[in-house]
Scaffold this motif. Structure first.
Motif, mmCIF file in Angstrom:
data_model
loop_
_atom_site.group_PDB
_atom_site.id
_atom_site.type_symbol
_atom_site.label_atom_id
_atom_site.label_comp_id
_atom_site.label_asym_id
_atom_site.label_seq_id
_atom_site.Cartn_x
_atom_site.Cartn_y
_atom_site.Cartn_z
ATOM 1 N N PRO A 339 0.802 -1.232 0.000
ATOM 2 C CA PRO A 339 0.000 0.000 0.000
ATOM 3 C C PRO A 339 0.835 1.282 0.000
ATOM 4 N N GLU A 343 0.620 4.072 -2.892
ATOM 5 C CA GLU A 343 0.257 5.441 -2.509
ATOM 6 C C GLU A 343 1.280 6.439 -3.031
ATOM 7 N N ASN A 346 0.885 6.751 -6.832
ATOM 8 C CA ASN A 346 -0.275 7.561 -7.223
ATOM 9 C C ASN A 346 -0.042 9.051 -7.004
ATOM 10 N N MET A 347 0.727 9.389 -5.977
ATOM 11 C CA MET A 347 1.023 10.791 -5.692
ATOM 12 C C MET A 347 1.947 11.408 -6.739
#
Length: 359
Positions: A339, A343, A346-347
């Protein structure tokens, strides 16, 4: 005082290793290409400000040149010091042309070996190889063997094998530790990395096709993928560089408990889309599609990635486990810490500085 010297700065792993050493206020030098001067100065300044360490000495040179192309006064400086020398400079691109890979990875390592052999107060020579010197060998790959495979999946693997062979021959002459990492990903807790390659090609693919009603598996695989977080590589390699028992050793810094390729892919698809993969894209069709440059670039995936989806081998880590036994250093589970990786991706996925050029 011991001087810790690096090639490969300001690359990601070399930068992180330097930051770790800086936190201990060790004396640090980095041999850098003149073309990397500005980038190296910015990175060194950042590390100095964050750690309050002494100035990092930047030495211009070129590992493919005799004496690493460094000035006489810099050579004299290093020869007067007790030195721990880290050689990380290499071309890591799976799609690298053979001539370039050979020049940097093989001839560059030959020049580094010759230079390090002339250091009168060498404490340790740490060479970063790769677990994938195994080429297309299958079954269990052991740390204490360096067997030439029948073939390599790409020129990166081939040239890193040839380079490790050169370092291996020097073990009787100087204190050497050879590190063989698996596929390196970002930090297990923060997800931080500086480039999206290796397992991030899967994330690129999923991100580009997530508009589809269903995202298929790519081919059918019973293989395991060996991906390790950069913090494990940093902590373990620094520990080994200072451990007397690691001198003369080759160590797999790979995941002792890797997960199946399809399990990893399923986890990525679920984290990226909230759904599970459905259906299968035949491996041959994927290969044909990725042989087309606009398709590769559109999906953000190198065709060489496909070779690792069906490769069946596992890396023995008994030597690593024995040497690290006295520490608390362990490899974080990939699925449990995925995860954070997703994350961070995606940022930053729309930031071009993280995306590597697709050939």
């Amino acid at each position: 005082m011991n001087e810790v010297v690096f090639t490969g700065f300001p690359g990601f792993i070399a930068s992180q290793l330097i930051q770790k050493h800086a936190q201990q206020n060790e004396a640090i030098s980095a041999i850098i290409l003149p073309s990397e001067r500005n980038k190296a100065e910015k990175e060194a300044s950042r590390i100095e400000k964050e750690t309050h360490c002494r100035p990092i000495k930047l030495i211009e040179g070129d590992i493919t040149q005799p004496d690493l192309g460094i000035a006489d006064e810099d050579q004299a400086y290093l020869k007067a010091k007790e030195v721990t020398f880290w050689h990380l400079a290499a071309i890591y691109d799976l799609a690298v042309p053979r001539d370039l890979a050979w020049k940097v990875n093989v001839e560059g390592t030959r020049q580094v070996n010759e230079f390090v052999a002339e250091l009168p107060r060498l404490k340790r020579y740490v060479y970063f190889s790769t677990a994938y010197v195994a080429g297309n060998r299958e079954g269990t790959i052991y740390e204490n063997e360096l067997l030439r495979p029948e073939a390599f999946k790409n020129f990166y693997e081939e040239t890193k094998f040839e380079a490790e062979l050169l370092v291996e021959k020097m073990k009787d002459l100087m204190p050497i530790t050879i590190i063989r990492p698996g596929i390196v990903r970002g930090h297990s807790v923060t997800g931080e990395t500086i480039k999206f390659d290796g397992p991030y090609f899967f994330l690129n693919l999923i991100d580009r096709v997530k508009f589809l009603p269903a995202i298929p598996f790519v081919g059918r695989s019973k293989s395991y993928i060996n991906v390790v977080p950069v913090d494990y590589i940093l902590d373990a390699s620094i520990y080994l560089s200072k451990l007397d028992a690691a001198s003369g050793q080759t160590v797999h810094l790979t995941d002792p408990n890797p997960h199946p390729v399809e399990e990893v892919y399923r986890g990525m698809v679920h984290l990226m889309t909230g759904k599970n993969p459905k259906g299968r894209l035949p491996h041959k069709l994927a290969e044909i599609s990725l042989s087309i440059a606009p398709v590769r670039k559109g999906l953000g995936v190198e065709i060489e990635t496909l070779d690792y989806l069906t490769w069946t081998a596992d890396f023995d880590t008994k030597n690593a486990e024995l040497l690290l036994k006295g520490s608390s250093i362990r490899c974080a589970d990939f699925l449990e810490t995925m995860p954070a990786m997703v994350e961070f991706y995606n940022m930053h996925k729309n930031d071009k500085k993280f995306q590597i050029p697709i050939h």
